[in-house]
Design an enzyme around this catalytic site. Structure first.
Site, short mmCIF file in Angstrom:
data_model
loop_
_atom_site.label_atom_id
_atom_site.label_comp_id
_atom_site.label_asym_id
_atom_site.label_seq_id
_atom_site.Cartn_x
_atom_site.Cartn_y
_atom_site.Cartn_z
CG ASN A 287 51.53 29.28 32.20
OD1 ASN A 287 51.64 29.95 33.23
ND2 ASN A 287 52.50 29.20 31.31
CD GLN B 82 59.51 35.87 33.33
OE1 GLN B 82 59.24 34.99 34.14
NE2 GLN B 82 59.77 35.60 32.05
CD GLN C 182 37.66 27.56 25.34
OE1 GLN C 182 38.31 27.86 26.33
NE2 GLN C 182 37.45 28.41 24.35
CE1 TYR D 201 52.24 37.47 31.63
CE2 TYR D 201 50.40 36.05 31.06
CZ TYR D 201 51.76 36.30 31.08
OH TYR D 201 52.63 35.39 30.55
CD GLU E 69 30.32 45.88 69.37
OE1 GLU E 69 29.81 45.07 68.58
OE2 GLU E 69 31.09 46.80 69.01
CG HIS F 255 33.51 53.00 69.03
ND1 HIS F 255 34.82 52.73 69.33
CD2 HIS F 255 33.32 52.60 67.74
CE1 HIS F 255 35.41 52.20 68.26
NE2 HIS F 255 34.51 52.12 67.29
CB SER G 234 41.03 28.06 28.30
OG SER G 234 39.75 28.45 27.90
CD GLU H 29 37.80 30.11 31.12
OE1 GLU H 29 38.37 31.19 30.88
OE2 GLU H 29 38.27 29.00 30.75
CG HIS H 30 34.34 29.47 28.34
ND1 HIS H 30 35.67 29.11 28.49
CD2 HIS H 30 34.33 30.80 28.06
CE1 HIS H 30 36.43 30.18 28.29
NE2 HIS H 30 35.64 31.21 28.04
CG ASP I 81 37.05 33.03 23.65
OD1 ASP I 81 36.84 33.27 24.85
OD2 ASP I 81 37.59 31.98 23.24
CG HIS J 102 42.75 28.46 24.71
ND1 HIS J 102 43.25 29.72 24.46
CD2 HIS J 102 41.41 28.58 24.60
CE1 HIS J 102 42.26 30.55 24.22
NE2 HIS J 102 41.13 29.90 24.31
#
Length: 437
Positions: free
Chosen positions: A209, A186, A255, A124, A410, A415, A233, A322-323, A356, A258
């Site tokens: 987003n 979508q 940033q 995406y 067990e 087994h 971001s 994030e950064h 980036d 964005h």
């Protein structure tokens, strides 16, 4: 930016919270869109593309001719820049390939791991307000190196009703196999369930987003994996008296531009530094084309004064950005104190923009505090690692009794029996060999 002065540590978790749209309302919308796409496929995708993206065409599939034509619309200067970025991204991600290491855990018991690519992946790429062709490189290049067979790209069309030519050019260059002019919830729904046009993928990558992030969360409930929670971001800068205020301000704005839901945080142990950075913010903001967006983001952001750099980094670890930029004295030494961050930039010359675009590291990173548990995208994100083991007769003898004992404890007797039968055969073969010797 609002400035806070040495807040008490008990208030840090609250200060580290991100602003967000109410999740209940978001999930309600995602569920509705997903339901329609599962029932009506392309028809539903097209309906929401028209509703949310103002898409006017009858088909959201981008054909080969359109992709080829995009190359003519990209300047040679940009092509050269993309080529440099592609080369550096390839170098960094090729270095992440691992050699197969076989380990004999016990005599006759050999274990190892081998990587296999995820066959079908979805990418995406946000593109509604800014054509983020760099994200195409960051995702498609490691997917190609990993060996993914199908690389599907979804990106919302711009104002002209088409995907930006730079995104199409980068996608073609990096090895994307199919492209669709569809974005938002979508797009995530189409890749999660598959439609007549859009193939179902096993894993979805890419930032977006809060609508996209919520849709990615929902996709997991329907069996589609995601790279990580990656929403709006964010950037945190720790700056002391050795920083360059103009540099720091430019990073914060990089940033903030964005989108209005982006968030930037400035931490410092020096009141004068904060004042100088705020002054630079006003100067640089006035000249930004995306001034309005950056201004809205700055309203969600803040500067915080602490007593020393060590405390700044401790707060940063709570925030888990994030950064993270360490514009401080001895940044490499200070970096050892960092425990939670998506990607770290050391010193005055290591601007976040380098990561980036062209340094080679991946810019698809965890946001909203998820850096406490998630890593950024890497070659490993596009592969599965399968374990193998091979036991000889010697191996069966060596661990057989332990397996029987543990299985019996067990109360899993099938087994135990699987090992007992093999131990019996090995014992019989050994006896036969002894008789014949």
């Amino acid at each position: 930016m609002k400035t806070l002065n040495n807040p008490a540590e008990r208030k840090w978790p609250q200060l580290a919270e991100r602003s967000a749209i109410k999740q209940a309302r978001l999930m309600e919308l995602v569920d509705k869109v997903f339901y329609d796409i599962r029932k009506k496929g392309d028809k539903a995708v097209l309906k929401y593309a028209r509703q949310f993206d103002r898409f006017s065409a009858d088909d959201f599939t981008v054909d080969h001719e359109t992709i080829e034509a995009a190359s003519q619309q990209v300047s040679e200067r940009l092509k050269q820049a993309i080529a440099l970025a592609k080369s550096n991204i390839e170098k960094f991600h090729f270095s992440q390939k691992e050699e197969i290491v076989k380990v004999e855990t016990s005599p006759g018991v050999v274990c190892w791991r081998e990587a296999r690519p995820i066959e079908n992946v979805g990418i995406y790429v946000p593109g509604g307000t800014a054509p983020l062709f760099s994200t195409v490189l960051m995702l498609a290049i490691p997917a190609k190196i990993a060996g993914c067979k199908e690389i599907v790209l979804c990106s919302p069309p711009g104002k002209e009703g088409a995907i930006h030519p730079a995104i199409l050019y980068a996608a073609n260059l990096a090895g994307v196999t199919r492209i669709f002019a569809v974005g938002g919830i979508q797009a995530i729904g189409a890749m999660s369930f598959g439609t007549k046009s859009v193939p179902k993928v096993e894993k979805i990558f890419g930032p977006g987003n809060q609508y996209v992030m919520t849709a990615k969360h929902a996709a997991q409930y329907y069996g589609t994996a995601i790279d990580m929670p990656a929403g709006p971001s964010e950037l945190l800068v720790v700056a002391d008296e050795t920083c360059r205020p103009s540099f720091v301000a430019s990073d914060l704005l990089s940033q903030a531009e964005h989108g209005p839901d982006s968030e930037v945080i400035l931490l410092s142990d020096n009141k004068k530094v904060v004042k100088e950075i705020n002054k630079e913010l006003d100067i640089q903001l006035a000249n930004l084309p995306r001034k309005e967006m950056a201004e809205k983001a700055l309203k969600n952001s803040r500067a915080i004064l602490f007593k020393d750099v060590e405390t700044c980094i401790r707060f940063s670890n709570v925030y888990a950005p994030e950064h993270l930029i360490l514009a401080v004295e001895n940044p490499v030494l200070r970096s050892r104190e960092v425990t939670n961050a998506g990607s770290v930039f050391l010193g005055n010359y290591s601007c976040e923009s380098a990561g980036d675009y062209a340094s080679g590291t991946n810019h698809t990173l965890p946001t909203s505090g998820y850096a406490k548990a998630y890593s950024g995208v890497s070659l490993d994100s596009f592969i599965k690692k399968i374990t193998f083991q091979q036991l000889s007769e010697e191996g069966i003898v060596g661990i057989g009794v332990a397996v029987e004992t543990m299985a019996e404890a067990e109360e899993l007797f099938a087994h135990k029996n699987a090992m007992t039968l093999r131990l019996g055969e090995v014992s019989a073969q050994q006896a036969k060999n002894y008789e014949n010797s």
